[in-house]
Motif scaffolding. Structure first.
Motif, PDB file in Angstrom:
ATOM      1  N   ILE A  47      -2.987  -3.033   1.811  1.00  0.00           N
ATOM      2  CA  ILE A  47      -2.799  -4.483   1.858  1.00  0.00           C
ATOM      3  C   ILE A  47      -1.335  -4.802   2.128  1.00  0.00           C
ATOM      4  O   ILE A  47      -0.455  -3.956   1.943  1.00  0.00           O
ATOM      5  N   LYS A  48      -1.104  -6.016   2.597  1.00  0.00           N
ATOM      6  CA  LYS A  48       0.257  -6.517   2.774  1.00  0.00           C
ATOM      7  C   LYS A  48       0.364  -7.778   1.934  1.00  0.00           C
ATOM      8  O   LYS A  48      -0.455  -8.692   2.073  1.00  0.00           O
ATOM      9  N   LEU A  49       1.350  -7.816   1.053  1.00  0.00           N
ATOM     10  CA  LEU A  49       1.518  -8.966   0.172  1.00  0.00           C
ATOM     11  C   LEU A  49       2.082 -10.162   0.925  1.00  0.00           C
ATOM     12  O   LEU A  49       2.968 -10.017   1.764  1.00  0.00           O
ATOM     13  N   ILE A  50       1.564 -11.331   0.602  1.00  0.00           N
ATOM     14  CA  ILE A  50       2.056 -12.581   1.155  1.00  0.00           C
ATOM     15  C   ILE A  50       3.080 -13.185   0.194  1.00  0.00           C
ATOM     16  O   ILE A  50       4.046 -13.810   0.611  1.00  0.00           O
ATOM     17  N   GLY A  74       6.725  -7.396   3.481  1.00  0.00           N
ATOM     18  CA  GLY A  74       6.072  -6.990   4.718  1.00  0.00           C
ATOM     19  C   GLY A  74       5.601  -5.552   4.723  1.00  0.00           C
ATOM     20  O   GLY A  74       4.974  -5.112   5.679  1.00  0.00           O
ATOM     21  N   THR A  75       5.891  -4.817   3.666  1.00  0.00           N
ATOM     22  CA  THR A  75       5.477  -3.422   3.568  1.00  0.00           C
ATOM     23  C   THR A  75       3.994  -3.330   3.243  1.00  0.00           C
ATOM     24  O   THR A  75       3.487  -4.086   2.424  1.00  0.00           O
ATOM     25  N   VAL A  76       3.304  -2.412   3.878  1.00  0.00           N
ATOM     26  CA  VAL A  76       1.900  -2.158   3.568  1.00  0.00           C
ATOM     27  C   VAL A  76       1.859  -1.209   2.385  1.00  0.00           C
ATOM     28  O   VAL A  76       2.527  -0.172   2.382  1.00  0.00           O
ATOM     29  N   ILE A  77       1.103  -1.585   1.366  1.00  0.00           N
ATOM     30  CA  ILE A  77       0.964  -0.738   0.179  1.00  0.00           C
ATOM     31  C   ILE A  77      -0.504  -0.421  -0.035  1.00  0.00           C
ATOM     32  O   ILE A  77      -1.380  -1.159   0.408  1.00  0.00           O
ATOM     33  N   ASN A  78      -0.774   0.689  -0.691  1.00  0.00           N
ATOM     34  CA  ASN A  78      -2.136   1.067  -1.053  1.00  0.00           C
ATOM     35  C   ASN A  78      -2.348   0.735  -2.513  1.00  0.00           C
ATOM     36  O   ASN A  78      -1.544   1.115  -3.363  1.00  0.00           O
ATOM     37  N   MET A  79      -3.430   0.024  -2.783  1.00  0.00           N
ATOM     38  CA  MET A  79      -3.796  -0.330  -4.152  1.00  0.00           C
ATOM     39  C   MET A  79      -5.250   0.040  -4.365  1.00  0.00           C
ATOM     40  O   MET A  79      -6.018   0.133  -3.403  1.00  0.00           O
ATOM     41  N   LYS A  91     -10.465  -2.447  -6.000  1.00  0.00           N
ATOM     42  CA  LYS A  91     -10.830  -3.617  -6.811  1.00  0.00           C
ATOM     43  C   LYS A  91      -9.631  -4.531  -7.025  1.00  0.00           C
ATOM     44  O   LYS A  91      -9.765  -5.754  -6.993  1.00  0.00           O
ATOM     45  N   ASP A  92      -8.443  -3.970  -7.202  1.00  0.00           N
ATOM     46  CA  ASP A  92      -7.240  -4.783  -7.369  1.00  0.00           C
ATOM     47  C   ASP A  92      -6.849  -5.450  -6.053  1.00  0.00           C
ATOM     48  O   ASP A  92      -6.448  -6.610  -6.024  1.00  0.00           O
ATOM     49  N   ALA A  93      -6.985  -4.707  -4.954  1.00  0.00           N
ATOM     50  CA  ALA A  93      -6.666  -5.259  -3.635  1.00  0.00           C
ATOM     51  C   ALA A  93      -7.583  -6.438  -3.334  1.00  0.00           C
ATOM     52  O   ALA A  93      -7.126  -7.480  -2.862  1.00  0.00           O
ATOM     53  N   ARG A  94      -8.860  -6.301  -3.619  1.00  0.00           N
ATOM     54  CA  ARG A  94      -9.820  -7.379  -3.376  1.00  0.00           C
ATOM     55  C   ARG A  94      -9.443  -8.625  -4.182  1.00  0.00           C
ATOM     56  O   ARG A  94      -9.486  -9.746  -3.685  1.00  0.00           O
ATOM     57  N   ARG A  95      -9.052  -8.419  -5.430  1.00  0.00           N
ATOM     58  CA  ARG A  95      -8.666  -9.536  -6.302  1.00  0.00           C
ATOM     59  C   ARG A  95      -7.450 -10.262  -5.739  1.00  0.00           C
ATOM     60  O   ARG A  95      -7.416 -11.490  -5.691  1.00  0.00           O
ATOM     61  N   ALA A 153      -7.277 -14.122  -4.144  1.00  0.00           N
ATOM     62  CA  ALA A 153      -6.357 -15.083  -4.752  1.00  0.00           C
ATOM     63  C   ALA A 153      -5.342 -15.619  -3.744  1.00  0.00           C
ATOM     64  O   ALA A 153      -4.534 -16.484  -4.075  1.00  0.00           O
ATOM     65  N   GLY A 154      -5.358 -15.088  -2.512  1.00  0.00           N
ATOM     66  CA  GLY A 154      -4.432 -15.544  -1.491  1.00  0.00           C
ATOM     67  C   GLY A 154      -3.034 -14.965  -1.619  1.00  0.00           C
ATOM     68  O   GLY A 154      -2.088 -15.469  -1.034  1.00  0.00           O
ATOM     69  N   VAL A 155      -2.909 -13.881  -2.374  1.00  0.00           N
ATOM     70  CA  VAL A 155      -1.611 -13.245  -2.595  1.00  0.00           C
ATOM     71  C   VAL A 155      -1.355 -12.136  -1.571  1.00  0.00           C
ATOM     72  O   VAL A 155      -0.220 -11.778  -1.307  1.00  0.00           O
ATOM     73  N   ALA A 156      -2.430 -11.614  -0.971  1.00  0.00           N
ATOM     74  CA  ALA A 156      -2.304 -10.491  -0.039  1.00  0.00           C
ATOM     75  C   ALA A 156      -3.301 -10.657   1.099  1.00  0.00           C
ATOM     76  O   ALA A 156      -4.227 -11.462   1.022  1.00  0.00           O
TER      77      ALA A 156
END
Length: 57
Positions: free
Chosen positions: A12-15, A29-34, A37-41, A45-48
């Motif tokens: 995911i990439k955080l907004i 702007g960094t892509v991170i792996n989460m 289930k956390d990434a989906r949340r 929520a519009g955070v990522a």
């Protein structure tokens, strides 16, 4: 001993900046792996946003 499957990770990439426990993760702007289930949340929520490649890339 139970067969434990490793938790599936999603890129995911955080907004916006967010917190994971006590750790602040900056939306730089960094892509991170989460964990998925956390990434989906965070996406809901519009955070990522999803950062996995589109089919054919």
């Amino acid at each position: 001993m139970a067969d434990e499957k490793p938790e599936k990770l999603a890129p995911i990439k955080l907004i916006r900046d967010t917190w994971v426990g006590e750790e602040r993760i900056k939306a730089d702007g960094t892509v991170i792996n989460m964990p998925a289930k956390d990434a989906r949340r965070l996406i809901e929520a519009g955070v990522a946003e999803r950062a996995d490649p589109l089919p054919g890339e």
